[in-house]
Write a protein that holds these residues in place. Sequence first.
Motif, PDB file in Angstrom:
ATOM      1  N   LEU A  96      49.602  29.787  46.784  1.00  0.00           N
ATOM      2  CA  LEU A  96      48.288  30.577  46.344  1.00  0.00           C
ATOM      3  C   LEU A  96      47.129  28.897  46.977  1.00  0.00           C
ATOM      4  CD1 LEU A  96      46.208  32.603  46.739  1.00  0.00           C
ATOM      5  CD2 LEU A  96      46.636  32.016  43.635  1.00  0.00           C
ATOM      6  N   LEU A  97      46.305  28.997  47.741  1.00  0.00           N
ATOM      7  CA  LEU A  97      45.400  27.617  48.052  1.00  0.00           C
ATOM      8  C   LEU A  97      44.325  27.412  46.762  1.00  0.00           C
ATOM      9  CD1 LEU A  97      45.401  26.907  51.167  1.00  0.00           C
ATOM     10  CD2 LEU A  97      46.638  26.711  49.578  1.00  0.00           C
ATOM     11  N   GLY A  98      43.245  29.084  46.722  1.00  0.00           N
ATOM     12  CA  GLY A  98      42.272  29.360  46.172  1.00  0.00           C
ATOM     13  C   GLY A  98      42.353  30.898  46.203  1.00  0.00           C
ATOM     14  N   TYR A  99      40.619  30.412  45.546  1.00  0.00           N
ATOM     15  CA  TYR A  99      39.751  32.080  46.111  1.00  0.00           C
ATOM     16  C   TYR A  99      38.877  32.087  45.624  1.00  0.00           C
ATOM     17  CZ  TYR A  99      39.366  32.020  40.767  1.00  0.00           C
ATOM     18  OH  TYR A  99      39.411  31.364  39.253  1.00  0.00           O
ATOM     19  N   ARG A 100      37.787  32.977  46.300  1.00  0.00           N
ATOM     20  CA  ARG A 100      36.648  33.579  46.190  1.00  0.00           C
ATOM     21  C   ARG A 100      36.575  34.906  45.325  1.00  0.00           C
ATOM     22  NH1 ARG A 100      32.340  34.589  48.971  1.00  0.00           N
ATOM     23  NH2 ARG A 100      30.588  33.935  49.271  1.00  0.00           N
ATOM     24  N   GLN A 101      35.349  34.696  44.558  1.00  0.00           N
ATOM     25  CA  GLN A 101      35.649  36.003  43.423  1.00  0.00           C
ATOM     26  C   GLN A 101      33.790  36.441  43.326  1.00  0.00           C
ATOM     27  OE1 GLN A 101      36.929  34.825  39.646  1.00  0.00           O
ATOM     28  NE2 GLN A 101      36.624  37.220  38.976  1.00  0.00           N
ATOM     29  N   LEU A 127      51.008  39.150  42.910  1.00  0.00           N
ATOM     30  CA  LEU A 127      50.322  38.374  42.693  1.00  0.00           C
ATOM     31  C   LEU A 127      48.711  37.982  42.126  1.00  0.00           C
ATOM     32  CD1 LEU A 127      50.508  35.528  44.128  1.00  0.00           C
ATOM     33  CD2 LEU A 127      48.613  36.416  46.278  1.00  0.00           C
ATOM     34  N   LEU A 128      48.572  38.597  41.602  1.00  0.00           N
ATOM     35  CA  LEU A 128      47.337  39.493  40.115  1.00  0.00           C
ATOM     36  C   LEU A 128      47.091  38.825  39.092  1.00  0.00           C
ATOM     37  CD1 LEU A 128      44.012  40.188  40.133  1.00  0.00           C
ATOM     38  CD2 LEU A 128      44.339  42.150  40.492  1.00  0.00           C
ATOM     39  N   PRO A 133      45.843  33.981  34.766  1.00  0.00           N
ATOM     40  CA  PRO A 133      45.230  32.683  33.537  1.00  0.00           C
ATOM     41  C   PRO A 133      44.340  31.903  33.796  1.00  0.00           C
ATOM     42  CG  PRO A 133      47.481  33.558  33.179  1.00  0.00           C
ATOM     43  CD  PRO A 133      47.363  33.971  33.757  1.00  0.00           C
ATOM     44  N   ARG A 134      44.422  31.952  35.417  1.00  0.00           N
ATOM     45  CA  ARG A 134      43.566  30.614  35.973  1.00  0.00           C
ATOM     46  C   ARG A 134      42.463  31.609  36.594  1.00  0.00           C
ATOM     47  NH1 ARG A 134      47.034  26.733  39.494  1.00  0.00           N
ATOM     48  NH2 ARG A 134      48.818  26.011  37.696  1.00  0.00           N
ATOM     49  N   LEU A 135      42.232  33.036  36.472  1.00  0.00           N
ATOM     50  CA  LEU A 135      40.734  34.284  37.446  1.00  0.00           C
ATOM     51  C   LEU A 135      40.983  34.942  36.117  1.00  0.00           C
ATOM     52  CD1 LEU A 135      39.796  35.385  39.783  1.00  0.00           C
ATOM     53  CD2 LEU A 135      42.176  36.836  39.503  1.00  0.00           C
ATOM     54  N   ILE A 136      39.210  34.303  35.464  1.00  0.00           N
ATOM     55  CA  ILE A 136      38.499  35.302  35.018  1.00  0.00           C
ATOM     56  C   ILE A 136      38.039  36.716  35.587  1.00  0.00           C
ATOM     57  CG2 ILE A 136      36.215  35.513  33.858  1.00  0.00           C
ATOM     58  CD1 ILE A 136      36.100  32.583  33.658  1.00  0.00           C
ATOM     59  N   TYR A 137      38.003  37.969  34.361  1.00  0.00           N
ATOM     60  CA  TYR A 137      37.959  38.902  34.518  1.00  0.00           C
ATOM     61  C   TYR A 137      39.359  39.857  35.505  1.00  0.00           C
ATOM     62  CZ  TYR A 137      33.704  38.350  32.775  1.00  0.00           C
ATOM     63  OH  TYR A 137      31.997  37.360  31.962  1.00  0.00           O
ATOM     64  N   TYR A 172      40.764  42.126  47.044  1.00  0.00           N
ATOM     65  CA  TYR A 172      40.782  42.944  45.683  1.00  0.00           C
ATOM     66  C   TYR A 172      39.837  43.014  45.866  1.00  0.00           C
ATOM     67  CZ  TYR A 172      45.118  39.858  45.352  1.00  0.00           C
ATOM     68  OH  TYR A 172      46.523  39.406  45.442  1.00  0.00           O
ATOM     69  N   TRP A 173      38.763  43.960  44.826  1.00  0.00           N
ATOM     70  CA  TRP A 173      37.825  44.834  44.859  1.00  0.00           C
ATOM     71  C   TRP A 173      37.216  44.584  43.453  1.00  0.00           C
ATOM     72  CZ3 TRP A 173      34.814  44.288  49.032  1.00  0.00           C
ATOM     73  CH2 TRP A 173      34.974  44.402  49.875  1.00  0.00           C
ATOM     74  N   GLN A 174      36.638  44.347  42.681  1.00  0.00           N
ATOM     75  CA  GLN A 174      35.875  45.464  40.956  1.00  0.00           C
ATOM     76  C   GLN A 174      36.342  46.056  41.318  1.00  0.00           C
ATOM     77  OE1 GLN A 174      32.493  42.912  39.921  1.00  0.00           O
ATOM     78  NE2 GLN A 174      32.293  44.762  38.172  1.00  0.00           N
ATOM     79  N   VAL A 175      36.155  47.424  40.345  1.00  0.00           N
ATOM     80  CA  VAL A 175      36.675  48.809  39.859  1.00  0.00           C
ATOM     81  C   VAL A 175      35.843  49.030  38.684  1.00  0.00           C
ATOM     82  CG1 VAL A 175      39.015  48.600  40.861  1.00  0.00           C
ATOM     83  CG2 VAL A 175      38.922  47.841  38.453  1.00  0.00           C
ATOM     84  N   TYR A 176      35.259  49.400  38.918  1.00  0.00           N
ATOM     85  CA  TYR A 176      34.695  50.571  37.708  1.00  0.00           C
ATOM     86  C   TYR A 176      34.951  52.134  38.249  1.00  0.00           C
ATOM     87  CZ  TYR A 176      30.475  53.074  34.773  1.00  0.00           C
ATOM     88  OH  TYR A 176      30.337  53.213  34.375  1.00  0.00           O
ATOM     89  N   ASP A 177      35.625  52.568  36.797  1.00  0.00           N
ATOM     90  CA  ASP A 177      35.948  54.209  36.951  1.00  0.00           C
ATOM     91  C   ASP A 177      36.722  54.324  37.248  1.00  0.00           C
ATOM     92  OD1 ASP A 177      36.641  56.367  35.145  1.00  0.00           O
ATOM     93  OD2 ASP A 177      35.353  57.784  36.099  1.00  0.00           O
TER      94      ASP A 177
END
Length: 257
Positions: free
Chosen positions: A168-173, A117-118, A123-127, A145-150
């Motif tokens: 999929l209705l939307g997201y919060r980032q 899904l990610l 194309p509709r999600l930055i980063y 989901y989580w932002q990752v570092y290394d």
Amino acid sequence: MDWSRTKTILIWAFLLLDLFLLYQVYVTRISQWNDKEVAQSEKWNTELYLNQQNITLDTEVPQDTPEMSNLDAEYIGINPISLHEISGLQATVEKMALAAKLDPPMQIRGQLNPQELLRQIGPRLIYSDQYVADPYQPNQSRLLYWQVYDKMPVFVAPLEMYLNNGTLLGYRQTFFHLRKQQGERQVISGYAALRSLVDKQIISPGERIENVSLGYYGSYDADIQTLVPVWRVVHDGKWHFVNAITGALERPMVTQR
């Protein structure tokens, strides 16, 4: 110059060097074997202890204990103006996050898979390439989901996707600019973190441990914060974070849901 003597000295020098290198390899192998034996012993002892406490371990506990350091996390936000250029997306800025509504909602293709899904929404999600699905997904109408570092999840930078009936209705980032601090230290094991929570009676008899993950966490809400390595332990739907360096219990997440 006595070439015969020089040749003999060089031969002995190379022989001693080879012996030294062989010794270093031997010491390294012995250390690795000892580490594996200690880790295996800790695993067995902890699993036995949990069983005695009538606590079910219903997940794999990561075996790695890498060296990690703190992170500086700066909230820089996401410019909603740039998102306005993406068709079918309505974006608004919230505190420490960006909320986006898909118009129209996106039909999910194939069987629901968080990582797939990610890719579809990319194309509709930055980063989008800087997030990974949480292995613990108790709510199929809100994927986390989580932002990752290394390759490690940052437990204060969530991406939440909202679904309804296969759409999929939307997201919060939330997205942070992350910088590594100096001074790496080896983390404690996931089993040590579990034992700590049981000893503190935070995990009670009869409960079920659902997930154990290594990542980063900061317990306060600020534009700039320091994130520390932690073990996140999910038990009976409750989340607790154990400092992976000191073994201390971190304060609950301010915005935990």
